[in-house]
Design a protein around this motif. Structure first.
Motif, PDB file in Angstrom:
ATOM      1  N   PRO A   1       0.942  -1.257  -0.145  1.00 31.31           N
ATOM      2  CA  PRO A   1      -0.005  -0.080  -0.123  1.00 31.31           C
ATOM      3  C   PRO A   1       0.902   1.213  -0.062  1.00 31.31           C
ATOM      4  CG  PRO A   1      -0.703  -1.380   1.550  1.00 31.31           C
ATOM      5  CD  PRO A   1       0.734  -1.929   1.145  1.00 31.31           C
ATOM      6  N   ASN A   2       0.449   2.246  -0.780  1.00 36.86           N
ATOM      7  CA  ASN A   2       1.398   3.594  -0.935  1.00 36.86           C
ATOM      8  C   ASN A   2       2.507   3.483  -1.111  1.00 36.86           C
ATOM      9  OD1 ASN A   2      -1.240   4.760  -0.121  1.00 36.86           O
ATOM     10  ND2 ASN A   2      -1.052   4.415   1.872  1.00 36.86           N
TER      11      ASN A   2
ATOM     12  N   GLU B   1       4.965   1.561  -0.001  1.00 34.61           N
ATOM     13  CA  GLU B   1       5.860   1.545   1.469  1.00 34.61           C
ATOM     14  C   GLU B   1       6.456   0.349   1.292  1.00 34.61           C
ATOM     15  OE1 GLU B   1       2.669   1.282   4.596  1.00 34.61           O
ATOM     16  OE2 GLU B   1       2.091   3.224   3.911  1.00 34.61           O
TER      17      GLU B   1
END
Length: 367
Positions: A118-119, A121
């Protein structure tokens, strides 16, 4: 036609915890990489598992407990409501075919890419030690990314991910869950001193390195009850980057198994040797001596054929046997083994990716 049921009790019913199995043949979790990016099971997956429902127990392919736990594209999840709904189609299909199925709860830890997280990371791990090798993304194979070490105060959040996934598995209609503490994924990374260099209560001593697996298991048992929870361990399997086993396998896994006994689990699913490759073990390691320390039912796994399974069952070394790759191309594997029918060997190119071809189009045998 041969009747192997006269030679062994592998084809007779048994009980693992409170899960009634029609026979002692288990379908091992086999990743097939046939999911969209949302990780939602659909009718194709329901058909695939229902075709294999004559197994005494199906352990569904490793299933991501969270978006953070994901390390490969095209693998299923069980953290969203739509995923739960998708898995309900699968469990209903298996139950309608007379089978039993449990969910294997999976967090890959460091073996992931920023492209999958996610994102964007960094993947999380017990310690900031980079794995070797590549993982699969929507853009093809890429090197695994450098992970970051989990902070101590983040550990309860990891346990919460497992709890939510376990609750979702119950709502999805599974018959139980299997804790994936094997194959050098997150929980196994905490167990091994080769991947865990922490100095807090989750690192250092054997007791500390076993802590997370035990805390996760305890949390899941509170949701499911001990009689519907199993666990998978692989004491000597290296990961894709050839990270070695723990420096003291017998002490580490002996302690872990003895501590697991207090939960009175449904079963222990044990990879005997290196997963999907060799049954050989390093000098000084006796996996049978470890498995006999477990107080409940024991599922042997890794490169079994029927004759080996019969022999080890006769010797009292296994209570059930798990087959993985043989179930790919033999959906009716139990009947083929029972009647001594010819087995089909799936070519490797059918293992991962694609659609129905090489997945749900394997014919039944002649027996």
């Amino acid at each position: 036609m041969t009747d192997n049921s006269t030679r062994t009790d592998l084809f007779t019913p048994t009980l693992m915890g409170s899960i009634n199995l029609a026979n002692r043949i288990v379908m091992a979790p086999v990743t097939r990489s046939r999911y969209a990016e949302d990780g939602i099971p659909n009718e194709l997956h329901a058909t695939y598992y229902a075709q294999r429902a004559s197994a005494g127990l199906i352990v569904a392919e490793a299933t991501n407990i969270s978006a953070q736990g994901r390390g490969y594209a095209a693998t299923p999840g069980i953290w969203s409501e739509d995923q739960v709904t998708g898995w309900k189609k699968v469990t209903d299909a298996v139950h309608n075919a007379g089978g039993k199925i449990v969910s294997q709860l999976w967090h890959v830890g460091r073996f992931s890419s920023v492209d999958l997280q996610p994102n964007g990371e960094a993947p999380v791990a017990p310690s900031a030690i980079k794995a070797e090798g590549n993982t699969y993304t929507v853009d093809g194979f890429v090197p695994v990314s450098m992970p970051r070490a989990l902070e101590t105060d983040e550990i309860p959040g990891i346990i919460e991910q497992y709890k939510v996934a376990a609750e979702n598995a119950k709502r999805a209609g599974f018959d139980g869950v299997e804790v994936h503490s094997a194959n050098s994924y997150l929980l196994d990374q905490f167990l091994r001193d080769s991947t865990n260099q922490r100095t807090d209560q989750y690192g250092g001593s054997i007791e500390n390195r076993a802590r997370l697996t035990l805390e996760v298991t305890e949390a899941i048992v509170k949701i499911w009850g001990n009689d519907k929870v199993g666990i998978r361990l692989s004491p000597v399997t290296p990961d894709a980057g050839n990270t070695p086993p723990d420096s003291n396998v017998m002490a580490m896994y002996g302690y872990l198994i003895q501590q697991l006994n207090r939960f009175d689990l449904a079963y222990l699913h044990f990879v005997e040797g290196a997963t999907a490759t060799s049954r050989a073990v390093p000098e000084g390691i006796d996996l049978d001596a470890l498995s006999t320390q477990f107080s409940g039912p024991f599922i042997g796994n890794n490169n079994y054929d029927l004759e080996m399974a019969i022999e080890r069952r006769d010797q009292g070394k296994i209570d059930a046997v798990a087959f993985g790759r043989l179930f790919i191309s033999n959906p009716d594997l139990v009947d083929r083994l029972r009647h001594g029918a010819e087995l089909t060997i799936a070519p490797h190119e059918t293992y991962y990716g694609g659609g129905a071809k090489g997945y749900t189009d394997w014919p039944k045998g002649t027996y």
